[in-house]
Scaffold this motif. Sequence first.
Motif, PDB file in Angstrom:
ATOM      1  N   ASP A  28       4.881  -2.684  15.793  1.00 24.80           N
ATOM      2  CA  ASP A  28       3.970  -1.966  14.895  1.00 24.80           C
ATOM      3  C   ASP A  28       3.562  -2.936  13.790  1.00 24.80           C
ATOM      4  OD1 ASP A  28       2.632  -0.393  13.102  1.00 24.80           O
ATOM      5  OD2 ASP A  28       4.224   1.105  12.877  1.00 24.80           O
ATOM      6  N   LYS A  29       2.318  -3.410  13.873  1.00 20.61           N
ATOM      7  CA  LYS A  29       1.881  -4.470  12.963  1.00 20.61           C
ATOM      8  C   LYS A  29       1.158  -3.945  11.725  1.00 20.61           C
ATOM      9  CE  LYS A  29       1.686  -7.892  16.655  1.00 20.61           C
ATOM     10  NZ  LYS A  29       2.445  -7.038  17.591  1.00 20.61           N
ATOM     11  N   SER A  30       1.164  -2.633  11.530  1.00 23.57           N
ATOM     12  CA  SER A  30       0.475  -2.087  10.361  1.00 23.57           C
ATOM     13  C   SER A  30       1.168  -2.574   9.086  1.00 23.57           C
ATOM     14  CB  SER A  30       0.461  -0.561  10.409  1.00 23.57           C
ATOM     15  OG  SER A  30       1.766  -0.034  10.553  1.00 23.57           O
ATOM     16  N   GLY A  31       0.367  -3.096   8.165  1.00 25.56           N
ATOM     17  CA  GLY A  31       0.868  -3.549   6.874  1.00 25.56           C
ATOM     18  C   GLY A  31       1.591  -4.877   6.890  1.00 25.56           C
ATOM     19  N   ILE A  32       1.673  -5.512   8.061  1.00 25.66           N
ATOM     20  CA  ILE A  32       2.499  -6.720   8.151  1.00 25.66           C
ATOM     21  C   ILE A  32       1.847  -7.916   7.455  1.00 25.66           C
ATOM     22  CG2 ILE A  32       1.618  -7.605  10.362  1.00 25.66           C
ATOM     23  CD1 ILE A  32       5.281  -7.455   9.099  1.00 25.66           C
ATOM     24  N   GLU A  33       0.521  -7.986   7.460  1.00 27.99           N
ATOM     25  CA  GLU A  33      -0.144  -9.121   6.819  1.00 27.99           C
ATOM     26  C   GLU A  33       0.149  -9.152   5.323  1.00 27.99           C
ATOM     27  OE1 GLU A  33      -4.303  -9.274   7.750  1.00 27.99           O
ATOM     28  OE2 GLU A  33      -3.965  -8.790   9.853  1.00 27.99           O
ATOM     29  N   ASN A  34      -0.008  -8.034   4.676  1.00 27.86           N
ATOM     30  CA  ASN A  34       0.252  -7.987   3.229  1.00 27.86           C
ATOM     31  C   ASN A  34       1.717  -8.263   2.932  1.00 27.86           C
ATOM     32  OD1 ASN A  34      -0.620  -7.212   0.403  1.00 27.86           O
ATOM     33  ND2 ASN A  34       1.032  -5.743   0.744  1.00 27.86           N
ATOM     34  N   PHE A  35       2.608  -7.708   3.751  1.00 27.31           N
ATOM     35  CA  PHE A  35       4.036  -7.924   3.549  1.00 27.31           C
ATOM     36  C   PHE A  35       4.364  -9.422   3.640  1.00 27.31           C
ATOM     37  CE2 PHE A  35       8.522  -7.666   5.294  1.00 27.31           C
ATOM     38  CZ  PHE A  35       9.098  -7.278   4.091  1.00 27.31           C
ATOM     39  N   ALA A  36       3.798 -10.074   4.664  1.00 25.33           N
ATOM     40  CA  ALA A  36       4.050 -11.506   4.833  1.00 25.33           C
ATOM     41  C   ALA A  36       3.471 -12.313   3.678  1.00 25.33           C
ATOM     42  CB  ALA A  36       3.466 -11.975   6.165  1.00 25.33           C
ATOM     43  N   ILE A  48      17.657  -6.638   6.168  1.00 23.03           N
ATOM     44  CA  ILE A  48      17.109  -6.221   7.460  1.00 23.03           C
ATOM     45  C   ILE A  48      16.091  -5.108   7.226  1.00 23.03           C
ATOM     46  CG2 ILE A  48      19.159  -4.747   7.817  1.00 23.03           C
ATOM     47  CD1 ILE A  48      16.751  -6.203  10.508  1.00 23.03           C
ATOM     48  N   VAL A  49      14.883  -5.280   7.753  1.00 26.08           N
ATOM     49  CA  VAL A  49      13.783  -4.325   7.553  1.00 26.08           C
ATOM     50  C   VAL A  49      13.326  -3.842   8.920  1.00 26.08           C
ATOM     51  CG1 VAL A  49      11.555  -3.927   6.453  1.00 26.08           C
ATOM     52  CG2 VAL A  49      13.058  -5.718   5.570  1.00 26.08           C
ATOM     53  N   THR A  50      13.449  -2.538   9.168  1.00 21.87           N
ATOM     54  CA  THR A  50      13.055  -1.989  10.468  1.00 21.87           C
ATOM     55  C   THR A  50      11.965  -0.932  10.365  1.00 21.87           C
ATOM     56  OG1 THR A  50      14.845  -0.352  10.315  1.00 21.87           O
ATOM     57  CG2 THR A  50      15.332  -2.403  11.497  1.00 21.87           C
ATOM     58  N   ASP A  51      11.566  -0.575   9.158  1.00 22.69           N
ATOM     59  CA  ASP A  51      10.622   0.524   8.963  1.00 22.69           C
ATOM     60  C   ASP A  51       9.434   0.041   8.126  1.00 22.69           C
ATOM     61  OD1 ASP A  51       9.272   2.883   8.421  1.00 22.69           O
ATOM     62  OD2 ASP A  51      11.080   4.024   7.926  1.00 22.69           O
ATOM     63  N   VAL A  52       8.242   0.222   8.654  1.00 25.25           N
ATOM     64  CA  VAL A  52       7.020  -0.142   7.940  1.00 25.25           C
ATOM     65  C   VAL A  52       6.987   0.493   6.545  1.00 25.25           C
ATOM     66  CG1 VAL A  52       4.514   0.139   7.965  1.00 25.25           C
ATOM     67  CG2 VAL A  52       5.704  -0.493  10.066  1.00 25.25           C
ATOM     68  N   ALA A  53       7.512   1.699   6.450  1.00 23.38           N
ATOM     69  CA  ALA A  53       7.483   2.424   5.176  1.00 23.38           C
ATOM     70  C   ALA A  53       8.343   1.763   4.107  1.00 23.38           C
ATOM     71  CB  ALA A  53       7.942   3.863   5.383  1.00 23.38           C
ATOM     72  N   ASP A  54       9.196   0.813   4.496  1.00 23.55           N
ATOM     73  CA  ASP A  54      10.092   0.177   3.530  1.00 23.55           C
ATOM     74  C   ASP A  54       9.554  -1.138   2.968  1.00 23.55           C
ATOM     75  OD1 ASP A  54      12.036   2.150   3.646  1.00 23.55           O
ATOM     76  OD2 ASP A  54      13.094   1.205   5.313  1.00 23.55           O
ATOM     77  N   TYR A  55       8.379  -1.565   3.387  1.00 22.05           N
ATOM     78  CA  TYR A  55       7.868  -2.857   2.926  1.00 22.05           C
ATOM     79  C   TYR A  55       7.767  -2.924   1.398  1.00 22.05           C
ATOM     80  CZ  TYR A  55       6.528  -3.988   7.787  1.00 22.05           C
ATOM     81  OH  TYR A  55       6.541  -4.256   9.139  1.00 22.05           O
ATOM     82  N   ASP A  56       7.167  -1.919   0.808  1.00 20.20           N
ATOM     83  CA  ASP A  56       7.006  -1.922  -0.653  1.00 20.20           C
ATOM     84  C   ASP A  56       8.361  -1.870  -1.354  1.00 20.20           C
ATOM     85  OD1 ASP A  56       4.270  -2.070  -0.484  1.00 20.20           O
ATOM     86  OD2 ASP A  56       3.934   0.071  -0.748  1.00 20.20           O
ATOM     87  N   LEU A  57       9.290  -1.100  -0.799  1.00 19.44           N
ATOM     88  CA  LEU A  57      10.630  -1.004  -1.369  1.00 19.44           C
ATOM     89  C   LEU A  57      11.303  -2.376  -1.389  1.00 19.44           C
ATOM     90  CD1 LEU A  57      13.102   0.677  -2.331  1.00 19.44           C
ATOM     91  CD2 LEU A  57      13.692   0.955   0.099  1.00 19.44           C
ATOM     92  N   VAL A  58      11.210  -3.097  -0.281  1.00 18.72           N
ATOM     93  CA  VAL A  58      11.815  -4.425  -0.182  1.00 18.72           C
ATOM     94  C   VAL A  58      11.179  -5.370  -1.195  1.00 18.72           C
ATOM     95  CG1 VAL A  58      12.123  -6.437   1.313  1.00 18.72           C
ATOM     96  CG2 VAL A  58      12.471  -4.133   2.226  1.00 18.72           C
ATOM     97  N   LEU A  59       9.851  -5.368  -1.236  1.00 20.90           N
ATOM     98  CA  LEU A  59       9.149  -6.268  -2.158  1.00 20.90           C
ATOM     99  C   LEU A  59       9.492  -5.960  -3.610  1.00 20.90           C
ATOM    100  CD1 LEU A  59       5.668  -6.335  -0.385  1.00 20.90           C
ATOM    101  CD2 LEU A  59       7.323  -8.220  -0.501  1.00 20.90           C
TER     102      LEU A  59
END
Length: 510
Positions: free
Chosen positions: A9-17, A140-151
């Motif tokens: 699931d590549k949604s949001g991955i560009e911004n996260f990277a 470890i990040v497995t959920d797209v919804a957690d990207y902002d939380l991690v950042l």
Amino acid sequence: MRALISVSDKSGIENFAKELVALGYEIISTGGTYNKLKEAGIAVIEANEVTKFPECFEGRVKTLNPYIHGGILHRRDKQSHLDQAKELGVEGIDLVCVNLYPFKATIEKTDDFEEIIENIDIGGPAMVRSAAKNFDSVIIVTDVADYDLVLNNLKNNTNTVEFRRDMMIKAYEHTAAYDAMIANYMNKRFNNAMGAKQFIVGSKVFDTRYGENPHQKGALYEFDNQFTSKFITLKGEASFNNMGDISGAAKIAAAFGKEPAVCIVKHGNPCGFAIKDNLFDSYVEALKCDPVSAFGGVVAVNGIVDKELAIKMNEIFLEVVFAAQITPEAQEVFASKKRIKLFEQGTQYLELANDTYDFKRVDGGFVYQDADFVEEDEVRNAELKSTRQATQQEIKDMEIAYKIASLTKSNCVVYVKNSAMVAVGMGMTSRVDASKAALRKAEDMGLDVSGAVLASEAFFPFRDSIDEANKAGVKCVIEPGGSIRDDEIIEAANEYNMALYFSGKRHFLH
């Protein structure tokens, strides 16, 4: 710092990277993720540059390599690990972002076993488990919804061990659910879904205030987003017991398609049901069956609760109203009652999940089975056993009574007249006792049962239930049949000029 990113699931991955790069991370990636990040202009290292080994076997082997897993797994708090990593040329990987091949989507779209096999992820779960095991040092990040939380945690220096531990737990839940789904699918395909192991996996929706009793903890879990997408809290907090009653009431109310059905439930049992020309009239008729039990009950409405209906419902204390929708005007009416709870699906009619399987907790384990359904033509195809035939209204009443009986605790009998339940006996140790209890209740409520249809979810073992039904004026009966005394039941029905139908299918609910 290095981050390994490999996602289906590549949604949001560009911004996260991009955000990770800005924070000083080098990005390692594989396959389609690598191409997507590279095309977005993000500095990215292909995994085979790290592994010093090409992807092989049509992509089956990409990251199963000591340079990847050593980078993830070596302990940063042990000098011996750090020395060995340096000796072997293993560089640390500090963040792993992985979500797995879409196995569920694959089995939903195809029965091609070769394609299904190729959509079982191997490297992904291995990396997730490795990173989760070493959560003391690795995120470890497995959920797209957690990207902002991690950042946010990285930017605010709150990348604590407690945070990484939470991510670790979520990661193991993720791989456990994934493996459970594969195992269940394989057992369904090859072992009639009854394999040596059975996995029941639900996703938490919310904590209930407590369980059945205040000293017990409780929470709601869901399959396939049934509640996330179709359970909207408008007022109040759903309790453990509420959810059981809502489920029971909704199953009955929704069992009749788009008909304006209303079902009232108390302590898991229906105490009122009707299908009239509109929801208002359906509620009024449903309430007549047992207004005493309806007090503090749960009402399921197969449609939209408007202001007029809300005013009528507000005349007594109802604990829960669950409907396809409750209009803002109706919500304003209910606002005057502090204790009422309102929930809706946000749909036009109630929509059930129609789970394929069912299970029940028993001491030391659970029993598991195919879910029970009443087929749409079950009553229409029932076999006439008597001389007298049912009228068209009686056929409609049979369909209602039969479905309610099938969704009510055994032993159970249901009396329906003019599309409204007028008596019900449930959860009794004797079927004749259920019949008598129902009739006594109807008498107490001042309801006329004469001319009603009687439905039983299992066969009558003796003719005494037919005798009692005749005393009450019942003129039509539907039951599965199958008793060694069926001939006596048929004889009794003809003796009383009753229409008698056998459906040929039992629907116990224990």
